[in-house]
Design a protein around this motif. Structure first.
Motif, PDB file in Angstrom:
ATOM      1  N   VAL A   1       7.859  69.035 -43.234  1.00 45.11           N
ATOM      2  CA  VAL A   1       8.865  69.107 -44.302  1.00 45.11           C
ATOM      3  C   VAL A   1       9.335  70.552 -44.473  1.00 45.11           C
ATOM      4  N   GLY A   2       8.391  71.483 -44.482  1.00 48.26           N
ATOM      5  CA  GLY A   2       8.755  72.887 -44.606  1.00 48.26           C
ATOM      6  C   GLY A   2       9.599  73.374 -43.440  1.00 48.26           C
ATOM      7  N   ARG A   3       9.272  72.937 -42.231  1.00 51.60           N
ATOM      8  CA  ARG A   3      10.044  73.348 -41.057  1.00 51.60           C
ATOM      9  C   ARG A   3      11.484  72.842 -41.142  1.00 51.60           C
ATOM     10  N   VAL A   4      11.654  71.574 -41.525  1.00 52.93           N
ATOM     11  CA  VAL A   4      12.997  70.998 -41.615  1.00 52.93           C
ATOM     12  C   VAL A   4      13.776  71.648 -42.760  1.00 52.93           C
ATOM     13  N   ARG A   5      13.119  71.862 -43.884  1.00 52.14           N
ATOM     14  CA  ARG A   5      13.800  72.469 -45.032  1.00 52.14           C
ATOM     15  C   ARG A   5      14.310  73.867 -44.681  1.00 52.14           C
ATOM     16  N   ARG A   6      13.492  74.651 -43.996  1.00 54.76           N
ATOM     17  CA  ARG A   6      13.922  75.999 -43.617  1.00 54.76           C
ATOM     18  C   ARG A   6      15.063  75.955 -42.609  1.00 54.76           C
ATOM     19  N   HIS A   7      15.002  75.014 -41.677  1.00 55.47           N
ATOM     20  CA  HIS A   7      16.026  74.945 -40.640  1.00 55.47           C
ATOM     21  C   HIS A   7      17.377  74.516 -41.192  1.00 55.47           C
ATOM     22  N   LEU A   8      17.384  73.515 -42.056  1.00 60.50           N
ATOM     23  CA  LEU A   8      18.643  72.979 -42.561  1.00 60.50           C
ATOM     24  C   LEU A   8      19.224  73.823 -43.693  1.00 60.50           C
ATOM     25  N   GLY A   9      18.366  74.424 -44.512  1.00 57.25           N
ATOM     26  CA  GLY A   9      18.846  75.227 -45.627  1.00 57.25           C
ATOM     27  C   GLY A   9      19.779  74.468 -46.555  1.00 57.25           C
ATOM     28  N   THR A  10      19.459  73.216 -46.820  1.00 57.72           N
ATOM     29  CA  THR A  10      20.320  72.353 -47.616  1.00 57.72           C
ATOM     30  C   THR A  10      19.852  72.287 -49.060  1.00 57.72           C
ATOM     31  N   SER A  11      20.785  71.953 -49.944  1.00 52.80           N
ATOM     32  CA  SER A  11      20.431  71.751 -51.351  1.00 52.80           C
ATOM     33  C   SER A  11      19.893  70.347 -51.593  1.00 52.80           C
ATOM     34  N   LEU A  12      20.045  69.461 -50.632  1.00 48.26           N
ATOM     35  CA  LEU A  12      19.506  68.109 -50.775  1.00 48.26           C
ATOM     36  C   LEU A  12      17.979  68.154 -50.769  1.00 48.26           C
TER      37      LEU A  12
ATOM     38  N   PRO B   1      22.413  59.760 -48.683  1.00 49.58           N
ATOM     39  CA  PRO B   1      23.031  60.501 -49.791  1.00 49.58           C
ATOM     40  C   PRO B   1      22.018  60.999 -50.818  1.00 49.58           C
ATOM     41  N   ALA B   2      20.836  60.381 -50.869  1.00 54.44           N
ATOM     42  CA  ALA B   2      19.822  60.780 -51.850  1.00 54.44           C
ATOM     43  C   ALA B   2      18.946  61.925 -51.375  1.00 54.44           C
ATOM     44  N   GLY B   3      19.003  62.266 -50.095  1.00 52.84           N
ATOM     45  CA  GLY B   3      18.162  63.333 -49.592  1.00 52.84           C
ATOM     46  C   GLY B   3      17.758  63.105 -48.145  1.00 52.84           C
ATOM     47  N   ILE B   4      16.770  63.852 -47.700  1.00 56.28           N
ATOM     48  CA  ILE B   4      16.338  63.847 -46.304  1.00 56.28           C
ATOM     49  C   ILE B   4      14.864  63.466 -46.255  1.00 56.28           C
ATOM     50  N   TRP B   5      14.549  62.546 -45.356  1.00 57.78           N
ATOM     51  CA  TRP B   5      13.169  62.143 -45.101  1.00 57.78           C
ATOM     52  C   TRP B   5      12.706  62.762 -43.782  1.00 57.78           C
ATOM     53  N   VAL B   6      11.527  63.368 -43.820  1.00 60.45           N
ATOM     54  CA  VAL B   6      10.871  63.884 -42.617  1.00 60.45           C
ATOM     55  C   VAL B   6       9.719  62.935 -42.336  1.00 60.45           C
ATOM     56  N   VAL B   7       9.819  62.204 -41.223  1.00 60.48           N
ATOM     57  CA  VAL B   7       8.977  61.023 -41.009  1.00 60.48           C
ATOM     58  C   VAL B   7       7.942  61.273 -39.914  1.00 60.48           C
TER      59      VAL B   7
END
Length: 240
Positions: free
Chosen positions: A156-167, A127-133
């Motif tokens: 992190v950039g790849r996951v952020r672009r793919h999900l397009g989430t506000s988290l 619920p606090a966000g997404i971790w790219v590990v």
């Protein structure tokens, strides 16, 4: 919550690469070894005398040397790739043990879904966000530590672009050996913060984050992001 297809297991991508490397090395050794043994036993019909005996001895020696090289290669695979595989599985166990909510999700060995080369060891949503590990089996020296941080920041950039989430999407470098289990430190790579954790501190972080907002219903956007994270681990994205 179920995803489409079987979920990837932690370390699937690395295990496949390790198997490919080991099988390729074994096939090369078997082909060369079979030729060398046959030559050593029967020799070549058009060679006789001193030349034939010399070549027979030379190929026999080469056979033993190749076996030694093959053994060294197997030890190298075990010391690097296999050790990394075990580390990824340990981190996967920690992630799965820490998360038990519908607005939590995880995916292991994410590759083709994000485009580009290389895989992402784990993507974890709380619920606090997404971790790219990114997982490492032990502490890295200075020469390897900076490239590891750069790899995490890029993922992190790849996951952020793919999900397009506000988290918030954050990077985590996990050192999976026992000596660093209490590690927790913050680094910065070109403006992208990356946290370094030991297994114990990362487990505690996930447990604390998974308890956030436990009394309320997850928002629709949150559940949509959770489904997208689950789908990252579908076997339809696991292409060797």
């Amino acid at each position: 919550m179920e995803s489409r297809g079987r979920k990837n297991a932690a370390g699937d991508w690395l295990r496949a690469k390790t198997m490919d490397l080991g099988v390729t090395a074994a096939m090369i050794f078997m082909a060369f070894g079979g030729f060398a043994v046959g030559f050593a036993v029967r020799g070549l019909p058009f060679l006789d005398g001193g030349t034939g005996e010399f070549l027979t001895v030379a190929v026999t020696i080469a056979l033993f040397l190749s076996f030694g090289m093959f053994w060294v290669l197997l030890r190298w695979i075990d010391a690097t790739w296999t050790r990394g595989l075990r580390a990824e599985r340990r981190v996967g166990d920690v992630i799965e043990h820490a998360l038990a909510r519908p607005d939590c999700a995880f995916a292991h060995d994410v590759k083709d879904a994000l485009g580009g080369s290389g895989n992402v060891d784990h993507v974890v949503m709380t619920p606090a966000g997404i971790w790219v590990v990114e997982t490492k089996s032990n502490w890295l020296g200075k020469r390897r530590f900076r490239p590891a941080l750069r790899q995490v920041a890029r993922n992190v950039g790849r996951v952020r672009r793919h999900l397009g989430t506000s988290l918030p999407v954050r990077g985590a470098l996990i050192i999976a050996d026992r000596r660093n289990r209490s590690l927790e430190a913050r680094y910065d790579r070109n403006g992208e913060p990356v946290m370094a954790f030991g297994l114990e501190t990362f487990w505690r972080t996930l447990r604390a984050e998974s308890a956030c907002g436990a009394d309320g219903e997850p928002a629709r956007d949150t559940m949509k992001t959770a489904r997208a994270v689950w789908d990252l681990g579908s076997t339809r994205h696991l292409q060797a």
